[in-house]
Scaffold this active site. Structure first.
Site, short mmCIF file in Angstrom:
data_model
loop_
_atom_site.label_atom_id
_atom_site.label_comp_id
_atom_site.label_asym_id
_atom_site.label_seq_id
_atom_site.Cartn_x
_atom_site.Cartn_y
_atom_site.Cartn_z
N ASN A 11 -3.20 13.78 3.16
CA ASN A 11 -2.22 14.26 2.17
C ASN A 11 -2.63 14.04 0.71
O ASN A 11 -1.95 14.49 -0.19
CB ASN A 11 -0.83 13.64 2.42
CG ASN A 11 -0.31 14.02 3.79
OD1 ASN A 11 -0.22 15.21 4.09
ND2 ASN A 11 0.01 13.05 4.61
N ARG A 18 2.43 16.81 -4.58
CA ARG A 18 3.13 15.93 -3.65
C ARG A 18 3.80 14.78 -4.40
O ARG A 18 3.14 13.98 -5.08
CB ARG A 18 2.08 15.37 -2.69
CG ARG A 18 2.56 14.30 -1.78
CD ARG A 18 1.39 13.59 -1.11
NE ARG A 18 1.87 12.60 -0.20
CZ ARG A 18 1.20 11.53 0.16
NH1 ARG A 18 -0.02 11.32 -0.30
NH2 ARG A 18 1.71 10.67 1.00
N TYR A 23 3.21 9.79 -7.32
CA TYR A 23 1.74 9.83 -7.38
C TYR A 23 1.19 10.45 -8.67
O TYR A 23 -0.02 10.50 -8.86
CB TYR A 23 1.19 10.59 -6.16
CG TYR A 23 1.59 9.94 -4.85
CD1 TYR A 23 1.16 8.65 -4.54
CD2 TYR A 23 2.41 10.60 -3.93
CE1 TYR A 23 1.53 8.04 -3.36
CE2 TYR A 23 2.79 10.00 -2.74
CZ TYR A 23 2.34 8.72 -2.46
OH TYR A 23 2.71 8.11 -1.28
N ASN A 74 -8.88 5.10 -0.45
CA ASN A 74 -7.43 5.23 -0.39
C ASN A 74 -7.14 5.97 0.93
O ASN A 74 -7.24 7.19 0.98
CB ASN A 74 -6.90 6.03 -1.58
CG ASN A 74 -5.38 6.15 -1.54
OD1 ASN A 74 -4.75 5.80 -0.52
ND2 ASN A 74 -4.79 6.63 -2.62
N ALA A 77 -1.61 7.25 4.44
CA ALA A 77 -0.76 6.57 5.43
C ALA A 77 -1.57 5.85 6.50
O ALA A 77 -1.06 4.92 7.15
CB ALA A 77 0.19 7.57 6.06
N HIS A 80 -1.77 1.99 6.94
CA HIS A 80 -0.76 1.14 7.58
C HIS A 80 -0.94 1.03 9.09
O HIS A 80 -0.29 0.19 9.71
CB HIS A 80 0.64 1.67 7.22
CG HIS A 80 0.77 1.97 5.75
ND1 HIS A 80 0.60 1.01 4.78
CD2 HIS A 80 0.98 3.15 5.06
CE1 HIS A 80 0.72 1.56 3.58
NE2 HIS A 80 0.94 2.86 3.72
N GLU A 98 -10.10 -1.37 -1.67
CA GLU A 98 -8.94 -0.59 -1.22
C GLU A 98 -8.16 -0.19 -2.47
O GLU A 98 -7.93 -1.03 -3.33
CB GLU A 98 -8.05 -1.46 -0.32
CG GLU A 98 -6.77 -0.77 0.11
CD GLU A 98 -5.79 -1.74 0.81
OE1 GLU A 98 -5.92 -2.97 0.63
OE2 GLU A 98 -4.89 -1.24 1.49
N LEU A 101 -2.49 4.50 -5.29
CA LEU A 101 -1.91 4.97 -6.55
C LEU A 101 -0.57 4.29 -6.78
O LEU A 101 -0.29 3.80 -7.87
CB LEU A 101 -1.76 6.49 -6.49
CG LEU A 101 -3.09 7.23 -6.30
CD1 LEU A 101 -2.86 8.68 -5.92
CD2 LEU A 101 -3.95 7.13 -7.55
N ARG A 107 7.75 -0.24 -1.71
CA ARG A 107 8.32 0.93 -1.04
C ARG A 107 8.84 0.57 0.36
O ARG A 107 9.17 -0.59 0.61
CB ARG A 107 7.25 2.05 -1.03
CG ARG A 107 6.81 2.41 -2.46
CD ARG A 107 5.71 3.44 -2.49
NE ARG A 107 6.16 4.71 -1.93
CZ ARG A 107 5.34 5.70 -1.57
NH1 ARG A 107 4.03 5.56 -1.73
NH2 ARG A 107 5.82 6.82 -1.08
C1 DQA Z 1 -0.85 5.78 -0.88
C2 DQA Z 1 0.30 4.94 -0.29
C3 DQA Z 1 0.53 5.26 1.17
O1 DQA Z 1 1.61 4.50 1.68
C4 DQA Z 1 0.84 6.72 1.34
O2 DQA Z 1 1.00 7.03 2.71
C5 DQA Z 1 -0.14 7.62 0.69
C6 DQA Z 1 -0.62 7.27 -0.64
C7 DQA Z 1 -1.02 5.55 -2.40
O3 DQA Z 1 -2.06 5.91 -2.91
O4 DQA Z 1 -0.11 5.05 -3.05
O5 DQA Z 1 -0.50 8.67 1.21
O6 DQA Z 1 -2.05 5.39 -0.24
#
Ligand code: DQA
Length: 148
Positions: A11, A18, A23, A74, A77, A80, A98, A101, A107
């Protein structure tokens, strides 16, 4: 030439469209341009790869072995729950940063766990597009002048 692999997971190709409140409004190309600019400032080439497919990210991490000085990742998701990303990173012989953004700890609770953090040298989270500069600086500091 020292090089950095910038990896982005699912994504993140949608950056700019998005959830811009979370972001930001910069597109993925603008993110890559920013990361490239800072990498070059510190004497690194930057190679970027984004995929929505977990296995493709694993393939890129495996190929990075012996080739890149460091990885800035990055995983979206997959951060996790993507244990195959975790296992692939264990095989990497360079520096791992790691990067997120947003600050996932602010969250939903399911975002509070990172399976990547235990295998990274460190994490840069919550600074939006400025995170690339911080990540490159951190990577450079860790590598010093001993980069491949
Ligand atoms: C993310 C945080 C993740 O939880 C989320 O699923 C993303 C973006 C971030 O860059 O803040 O896709 O990795």
């Amino acid at each position: 030439m020292k090089s950095i692999l910038l990896l982005m997971g699912p994504n993140l190709n949608m950056l700019g469209e998005r959830e811009p409140d979370i972001y930001g409004s910069d597109t993925i190309n603008e993110h890559v341009e920013t990361a490239t600019k800072f990498a070059e400032e510190f004497g690194f080439d930057l190679i970027h790869f984004q995929s929505n497919i977990e296995g493709e990210l694993v393939d890129e991490i495996q190929k990075a072995r012996g080739k890149h000085s460091g990885i800035i990742i990055n995983p979206g998701a997959l951060t996790h729950y993507g244990w195959s990303i975790h296992d692939a990173l264990v095989t990497f012989d360079g520096v791992i940063i790691e990067m997120h953004l947003s600050n996932p700890n602010q969250r939903e609770s399911w975002r509070h766990t990172s399976v990547v953090a235990p295998v990274a040298h460190g994490s840069i989270i919550g600074f939006g597009i400025h995170g690339y500069e911080l990540s490159v600086r951190a990577l450079h500091k860790i590598i010093g002048n001993n980069a491949k």
